[in-house]
Design a protein around this motif. Structure first.
Motif, short mmCIF file in Angstrom:
data_model
loop_
_atom_site.label_atom_id
_atom_site.label_comp_id
_atom_site.label_asym_id
_atom_site.label_seq_id
_atom_site.Cartn_x
_atom_site.Cartn_y
_atom_site.Cartn_z
N PHE A 12 -5.30 -26.75 -2.03
CA PHE A 12 -5.12 -25.91 -0.85
C PHE A 12 -3.64 -25.82 -0.47
CE2 PHE A 12 -4.76 -25.54 3.78
CZ PHE A 12 -5.34 -24.28 3.94
N ILE A 13 -2.96 -26.95 -0.46
CA ILE A 13 -1.53 -26.96 -0.11
C ILE A 13 -0.72 -26.17 -1.14
CG2 ILE A 13 0.51 -28.44 0.17
CD1 ILE A 13 -1.41 -28.52 2.53
N GLY A 14 -1.03 -26.39 -2.43
CA GLY A 14 -0.33 -25.63 -3.47
C GLY A 14 -0.60 -24.14 -3.38
N TYR A 40 0.93 -16.09 -10.23
CA TYR A 40 0.21 -16.78 -11.31
C TYR A 40 -0.27 -18.15 -10.86
CZ TYR A 40 -0.88 -18.73 -15.86
OH TYR A 40 -1.52 -19.33 -16.91
N ALA A 41 0.57 -18.87 -10.11
CA ALA A 41 0.17 -20.18 -9.61
C ALA A 41 -1.00 -20.05 -8.64
CB ALA A 41 1.36 -20.86 -8.92
N LEU A 42 -0.98 -19.01 -7.82
CA LEU A 42 -2.10 -18.78 -6.90
C LEU A 42 -3.38 -18.47 -7.68
CD1 LEU A 42 -2.81 -18.60 -3.92
CD2 LEU A 42 -2.26 -16.18 -4.01
N VAL A 64 -6.86 -20.70 -7.48
CA VAL A 64 -8.18 -20.13 -7.20
C VAL A 64 -9.14 -20.42 -8.34
CG1 VAL A 64 -9.43 -17.96 -6.88
CG2 VAL A 64 -7.32 -18.39 -5.62
N LYS A 65 -8.64 -20.34 -9.57
CA LYS A 65 -9.48 -20.61 -10.73
C LYS A 65 -9.93 -22.07 -10.77
CE LYS A 65 -9.19 -20.51 -15.74
NZ LYS A 65 -8.32 -20.26 -16.86
#
Length: 118
Positions: free
Chosen positions: A7-9, A78-80, A84-85
């Motif tokens: 969540f923080i990331g 991409y990190a988001l 989510v994945k």
């Protein structure tokens, strides 16, 4: 704990993505304009026309290079996506370990007994 870190990331990646959204749009538009200028340069027959397209292309190229930090926004997107994945794949550790059938001594005995009788 792992979901909290995800969540923080994800929150940090979302904020970076939103901060770089404007430069990302300008980067996309400038790359599209460079493509159009290149196509016009190839179709041009006169030398003056080619020189004009090269000058315009260099101006748009300078705009493109000034927005290269928008790649940070693409990396954040991409990190988001990865957050989510992986959010769906995170399983909580159970408090009690369940004995699987492979580790059950009676199941192993039954299997070995069946192999001996065959």
């Amino acid at each position: 704990m792992k979901k909290f870190m995800l969540f923080i990331g994800g929150l940090v990646a979302l904020l970076i993505l939103l901060a770089n959204l404007g430069p990302m749009v300008i980067l996309g538009l400038s790359v599209w304009l460079l493509y159009i200028i290149f196509k016009k340069f190839i179709k041009s027959d006169s030398a003056a026309g080619k020189v004009g397209w090269v000058i315009l292309g260099l101006l748009v190229l300078s705009v493109t290079f000034s927005n290269m930090f928008a790649i940070v926004g693409l990396a954040a997107a991409y990190a988001l996506y990865l957050v989510v994945k992986n959010w769906k794949n995170v399983e909580e550790d159970p408090a009690v370990d369940v004995v699987s059938e492979d580790n059950d001594p009676f199941t192993n005995f039954e299997r070995q007994w069946a192999e001996i009788n065959q």
